[in-house]
Design a protein around this motif. Structure first.
Motif, mmCIF file in Angstrom:
data_model
loop_
_atom_site.group_PDB
_atom_site.id
_atom_site.type_symbol
_atom_site.label_atom_id
_atom_site.label_comp_id
_atom_site.label_asym_id
_atom_site.label_seq_id
_atom_site.Cartn_x
_atom_site.Cartn_y
_atom_site.Cartn_z
ATOM 1 N N LEU A 3 39.084 35.700 35.597
ATOM 2 C CA LEU A 3 40.061 34.632 35.849
ATOM 3 C C LEU A 3 40.707 34.806 37.225
ATOM 4 O O LEU A 3 40.894 33.832 37.968
ATOM 5 C CB LEU A 3 41.139 34.618 34.757
ATOM 6 C CG LEU A 3 40.684 34.143 33.381
ATOM 7 C CD1 LEU A 3 41.791 34.336 32.348
ATOM 8 C CD2 LEU A 3 40.259 32.676 33.415
ATOM 9 N N LYS A 4 41.020 36.052 37.573
ATOM 10 C CA LYS A 4 41.626 36.340 38.879
ATOM 11 C C LYS A 4 40.664 35.947 40.002
ATOM 12 O O LYS A 4 41.050 35.299 40.972
ATOM 13 C CB LYS A 4 41.950 37.845 38.946
ATOM 14 C CG LYS A 4 42.733 38.275 40.169
ATOM 15 C CD LYS A 4 43.059 39.781 40.033
ATOM 16 C CE LYS A 4 43.359 40.403 41.362
ATOM 17 N NZ LYS A 4 43.419 41.865 41.302
ATOM 18 N N LEU A 5 39.395 36.352 39.832
ATOM 19 C CA LEU A 5 38.376 36.034 40.837
ATOM 20 C C LEU A 5 38.219 34.517 40.981
ATOM 21 O O LEU A 5 38.169 33.986 42.097
ATOM 22 C CB LEU A 5 37.033 36.665 40.433
ATOM 23 C CG LEU A 5 35.854 36.415 41.369
ATOM 24 C CD1 LEU A 5 36.086 37.069 42.718
ATOM 25 C CD2 LEU A 5 34.553 36.954 40.761
ATOM 26 N N ALA A 6 38.164 33.811 39.852
ATOM 27 C CA ALA A 6 37.975 32.348 39.881
ATOM 28 C C ALA A 6 39.181 31.657 40.530
ATOM 29 O O ALA A 6 39.012 30.723 41.318
ATOM 30 C CB ALA A 6 37.744 31.824 38.474
ATOM 31 N N CYS A 7 40.392 32.124 40.207
ATOM 32 C CA CYS A 7 41.604 31.511 40.785
ATOM 33 C C CYS A 7 41.645 31.707 42.297
ATOM 34 O O CYS A 7 41.859 30.747 43.055
ATOM 35 C CB CYS A 7 42.868 32.131 40.184
ATOM 36 S SG CYS A 7 43.192 31.581 38.522
ATOM 37 N N ILE A 8 41.406 32.950 42.735
ATOM 38 C CA ILE A 8 41.477 33.233 44.181
ATOM 39 C C ILE A 8 40.387 32.465 44.927
ATOM 40 O O ILE A 8 40.636 31.854 45.963
ATOM 41 C CB ILE A 8 41.361 34.765 44.440
ATOM 42 C CG1 ILE A 8 42.584 35.478 43.863
ATOM 43 C CG2 ILE A 8 41.256 35.050 45.932
ATOM 44 C CD1 ILE A 8 42.510 37.000 43.914
ATOM 45 N N THR A 9 39.178 32.477 44.373
ATOM 46 C CA THR A 9 38.061 31.770 45.021
ATOM 47 C C THR A 9 38.363 30.276 45.136
ATOM 48 O O THR A 9 38.150 29.658 46.188
ATOM 49 C CB THR A 9 36.756 31.975 44.215
ATOM 50 O OG1 THR A 9 36.515 33.369 44.103
ATOM 51 C CG2 THR A 9 35.582 31.307 44.886
ATOM 52 N N THR A 10 38.868 29.682 44.050
ATOM 53 C CA THR A 10 39.157 28.238 44.057
ATOM 54 C C THR A 10 40.242 27.920 45.094
ATOM 55 O O THR A 10 40.121 26.942 45.847
ATOM 56 C CB THR A 10 39.622 27.776 42.657
ATOM 57 O OG1 THR A 10 38.642 28.173 41.716
ATOM 58 C CG2 THR A 10 39.783 26.265 42.593
ATOM 59 N N LEU A 11 41.256 28.768 45.152
ATOM 60 C CA LEU A 11 42.346 28.558 46.110
ATOM 61 C C LEU A 11 41.822 28.624 47.546
ATOM 62 O O LEU A 11 42.114 27.744 48.369
ATOM 63 C CB LEU A 11 43.413 29.635 45.872
ATOM 64 C CG LEU A 11 44.825 29.262 46.246
ATOM 65 C CD1 LEU A 11 45.332 28.175 45.314
ATOM 66 C CD2 LEU A 11 45.737 30.483 46.146
ATOM 67 N N ILE A 12 41.038 29.669 47.831
ATOM 68 C CA ILE A 12 40.489 29.825 49.193
ATOM 69 C C ILE A 12 39.588 28.637 49.529
ATOM 70 O O ILE A 12 39.676 28.052 50.606
ATOM 71 C CB ILE A 12 39.694 31.151 49.322
ATOM 72 C CG1 ILE A 12 40.652 32.339 49.221
ATOM 73 C CG2 ILE A 12 38.923 31.206 50.634
ATOM 74 C CD1 ILE A 12 39.963 33.699 49.172
#
Lengths: 223, 205
Positions: free
Chosen positions: A10-19
């Motif tokens: 979830l952390k990886l998906a959130c950061i990736t989506t934000l970037i």
């Protein structure tokens, strides 16, 4: 059951989506303009992760960022950054791998907006940025949401690239998809089932939410 | 006085057409521009607005140079103080009637006056998709006037209005033009459409 892999995913998906939201919008805006040879070339490169086997992309990223090779060595010596087998490396790989999922729907939405609404805004004295902010972006809201959700869901389900560049380090790079594979390998089917059910539920709820939100604003919910 | 001398080649199904215009338009007057389909009427308006750049030419408005390809002068559309009524209306789908006008002006009294003039009082909070064709066209006219432009360019602005409404709006527009000192160029397919509205005529061949 250890929930760390789920939180890592979830952390990886959130950061990736934000970037990708930050860098994908300007890229999509630029690509939606007049065609040129360099643009076609760059768009082809951005689209490559859609058709390329993830292991191929992961392999080349692993080679590029390995401390044994020039780029990886330079990053480690000058910036103290080690990308292979680290969470930062997963983020970079995910950004590259999911880039087309953010750029394509947004670019397509920009292209389908009538050019005259942009011109109308210019004749009202509004700058390109004001036009983008007040006119263009609000009119492609559904596509922005779709792009963000596709990126998020796609990152959540990554396996090949993640395994190649991140390996299987618990608490660092062992995301949910790797944890499922790992559990199956060690015959822990109950664990694999828990992880799978959680991933299934999260992605189903997200996709359902997009369908509900976009049911009126788009001809197709995933437009 | 608006002086235009331009050449622009445009791609058509049959190949390439050259639009060549040399004309002067009276300041503070309404001029109708007529001509057959494909003569380049819309292109001419867009060139004046700065939305299309011609290959060659010069446009001066009251001795201010807006475009001069020989000296690479090309004033941005944002700096020309031009209002534009698009043939396809080009309304903003995300904005209500009032928001359309507030996007161009903060003068609430003036906006109220425009809304009354366009008979859109009952539709202030409506978005374009909830307006009829005639209401959308009136909103397009009002939006172009919201910025109090010095030059108003109208592309087939009355085609969706009935006879009575058209005449009422035309006479109210004339009063407003006089008050705000607006020069107006109206493109129309039908020379009679702007009859009684336009004071001068120019035919594009």
């Amino acid at each position: 059951m250890d929930l760390t892999p789920i939180f890592l995913s979830l952390k990886l998906a959130c950061i990736t989506t934000l970037i990708l939201f930050v860098i994908g919008l300007p890229i999509a805006w630029w690509l939606s303009g007049r065609d040129s040879i360099p643009k076609l070339f760059i768009e082809a490169i951005i689209t490559m992760p859609l058709v390329l086997p993830p292991s191929v992309l992961g392999f080349y990223l692993l080679l590029a960022f390995s401390p044994q090779n020039a780029l990886g060595k330079w990053l480690q010596e000058h910036c103290d950054i080690r990308l292979v087998f680290s969470f930062e490396g997963l983020i970079l790989a995910s950004v590259i791998y999911s880039l087309p999922f953010m750029v394509s729907p947004v670019k397509s939405a920009f292209i389908h907006l009538p050019g005259s609404i942009k011109e109308a805004s210019y004749t009202m004295g509004k700058s390109k940025f004001e036009t983008l902010w007040y006119i263009l972006l609000p009119n492609i809201k559904s596509s922005l949401l779709t792009a963000a959700v596709l990126t998020f869901a796609h990152t959540l389900g990554e396996f090949g690239v993640v395994l190649m560049i991140g390996g299987n380090i618990p608490g660092v790079t062992k995301v949910a998809s790797i944890a499922i594979y790992d559990s199956v390998e060690s015959m822990q089917y109950a664990n694999a089932n828990y992880y799978s059910l959680i991933l299934f539920s999260i992605t189903f709820i997200i996709v359902l939410a997009v369908f509900v939100f976009n049911r009126k604003s788009a001809k197709s919910p995933l437009e | 006085m608006i002086e235009i001398n331009i050449k622009k080649s445009v791609k058509t199904y049959a190949g390439t057409d050259l639009i060549e215009v040399s004309a002067s338009f009276h300041d503070l007057r309404i001029t109708q521009i007529t001509g057959p389909s494909g003569a380049g009427k819309t292109t001419l308006l867009k060139i004046i607005a700065g939305l299309i750049k011609p290959e060659y030419g010069k446009i001066t408005v009251n001795k201010n140079v807006w475009l001069d390809t020989s000296t690479s002068i090309n004033l941005e559309p944002q700096k020309r103080s031009v209002g534009f009524v698009f043939q396809d209306y080009a309304l903003f789908p995300n904005m209500t009637v009032t928001e359309h006008l507030h996007y161009g002006s903060g003068d609430t009294q003036y906006i109220d006056r425009l809304i009354r003039m366009g008979r859109l009082d009952a539709f202030r909070t409506h978005k374009p998709k909830h307006l009829s064709g005639g209401q959308q066209q009136r909103l397009a006219i009002l939006r172009a006037l919201a910025t109090k432009p010095k030059l108003l360019l109208m592309d087939e602005p009355f085609s969706a209005l009935d006879h009575v409404l058209k005449n009422n709006i035309m006479s109210e527009l004339k009063v407003l033009f006089e008050e705000l000192k607006i020069t107006c160029l109206v493109v129309t397919h039908h020379p009679l459409e702007a009859a009684g509205f336009a004071e001068h005529s120019f035919e594009l061949i």
